[in-house]
Design a protein around this motif. Structure first.
Motif: not given
Lengths: 240, 224
Positions: B154-155, B157, B152
């Motif tokens: 990662f997406v 950011d 979550a």
């Protein structure tokens, strides 16, 4: 009919398709995140070695530590004015200066620093005094079951059960990566609780207090678990 | 609706679309500013107050769609959303011109909204939803245990950076066209600006009012 130019109201719903396209990309991103993240970390790890500008630190999930503080500014302390107070339910409350802490037997713990916000720094060596040693020297009284930590930023607090605090991989850390811990990284003295998420490793440590029961810390009052075990942590034994 | 008034001004946006745009803009600015204070090392050191920043960030983010949802109560706003959604033939022409870097208004026909604005509106709406979803996953840990928090984040950011650059583009476009900003600020634009930059808009509005109700006059030519 045929000669009538297509009005905007009749055309293809491209706006909706753009919206759904982003949603699909987001879902695909969530699915593909673990391998992408690993590749990305490897790439950044390599890039940050040669990057002197620090720009790689701005990219998503860069390697290295990030600065978190719950207050506006934190006073700086060094060997002249730093003091660590041990009190609460102990036989011999006392205060240690920084040179006194450095003179005690030092232990090295190599572990991962894992933040709940997604960044991690693996295999980080910490050196310092075992919290268990300090507690033994102070002599915990029978009714003490937990340890509360306070910090000289004036706001942050943390807690461990006495059993957790006595693990051999819980340090009152003075060095990180073989260098004295800097102010930004919570120096001169911070806690390092190797088997738990990094919010348990309170920065700017100034007080250790044995309490009758666990007192929730700063983030724990705001929804974080008191037992912040890492997913792969060995929860039974203190050997690191 | 979009008829010129006495001094040749054309009404482009009523109070509802303007208020929705302004409120969304402010929420987005608050959300991005607090994000920067949480995420960028030097700013985080300067500002600190992590809990306060996180709280303001979460709430401004969660409220981002609220102005639009309230705006749905207005039929004028719903009509604008419909215009943003639908692509006409000349929108494809606009995109081709944009791809060939043709900047003259003649090469880029547009209705009330041009093709770029339409794509932007759809994209940013979807992006906000993805940010809300991944943000909620981080806010309420363990909401959906099969999606890891790391994924979550990662997406969240990566999309945050994308939104930042897309928004800079959006603001630069507005900065380059004072009359477009005037339309969003006061609600009115000059007839000459409308004819030049949104050549099909006023003709379409005219056809809409003339051919209403549409079912009664199915084959009426709408061209002048």
């Amino acid at each position: 009919m045929a000669d009538r130019p297509k009005r905007s109201a009749d055309g293809a719903p491209v706006g909706r398709r753009a919206l759904l396209g982003v949603l699909a990309a987001g879902a695909a991103g969530l699915v593909a995140a673990p391998p992408l993240q690993r590749g990305w970390e490897n790439f950044l790890g390599a890039a940050s070695q040669v990057d002197r500008t620090g720009l790689t630190g701005l990219l998503p999930n860069p390697g290295g530590f990030r600065y978190y503080s719950v207050v506006g500014s934190v006073p700086r302390k060094d060997e002249r004015n730093y003091a660590l107070t041990i009190g609460g339910l102990v036989e011999n409350p006392r205060t240690y200066t920084l040179p006194e802490l450095r003179a005690l037997p030092q232990t090295r713990v190599v572990g991962d620093a894992v933040c709940t916000d997604g960044w991690r720094v693996d295999n980080t060596p910490f050196d310092g005094v075992k919290l268990a040693d300090l507690l033994d020297a102070a002599g915990v009284r029978g009714e003490g079951t937990a340890v509360r930590f306070t910090c000289f930023d004036g706001a942050y607090t943390e807690s461990l059960t006495l059993e957790q605090a006595r693990r051999s991989d819980v340090l009152v850390a003075l060095n990180m990566q073989d260098k004295p811990i800097t102010h930004q990284q919570g120096g001169p003295v911070r806690l390092y609780v190797a088997p738990m998420y990094f919010y348990k490793s309170a920065k700017w440590l100034s007080g250790i207090e044995v309490t009758e029961q666990v007192v929730a810390g700063f983030w724990e009052e705001r929804g974080y678990p008191v037992d912040g075990w890492l997913e792969d942590a060995d929860r039974t034994d203190g050997a690191a | 609706m979009a008829q010129p008034d006495r001094d040749g001004r054309v009404r482009r946006f009523g109070p509802v679309p303007r208020t929705v745009h302004r409120a969304t803009g402010w929420l987005m600015m608050i959300c991005l500013t607090t994000a920067a204070c949480l995420y960028l090392g030097p700013l985080a050191q300067l500002v600190g107050r992590r809990h306060l920043m996180a709280m303001v960030h979460e709430w401004s983010g969660i409220l981002l769609p609220a102005p639009l949802l309230l705006g749905l109560l207005s039929s004028e706003f719903r009509a604008d959303l419909r215009r943003l959604n639908r692509f006409a033939e000349y929108d494809r022409q606009w995109l081709r011109a944009a791809r060939r870097r043709l900047t003259s208004p003649q090469a880029r026909p547009a209705g009330k909204f041009n093709a770029g604005q339409k794509l932007y509106a759809g994209w940013i709406a979807g992006a906000v939803l993805v940010m809300m979803f991944t943000g909620l996953l981080m806010w309420f840990m363990g909401l959906l245990p099969f999606i890891s928090r790391t994924s979550a984040i990662f997406v969240h950011d990566i999309l945050a950076w994308t939104i930042t650059f897309v928004l800079i583009g959006h603001i630069r476009r507005a900065y380059a066209d004072p009359e477009a900003r005037l339309g969003m600020r006061t609600g009115y634009v000059s007839r000459s600006w409308a004819d030049r930059h949104h050549s099909r808009w006023l003709g379409e509005e005219h056809a809409d009012t003339e051919s209403a109700p549409p079912a009664a006059t199915p084959s009426r030519p709408a061209v002048e």
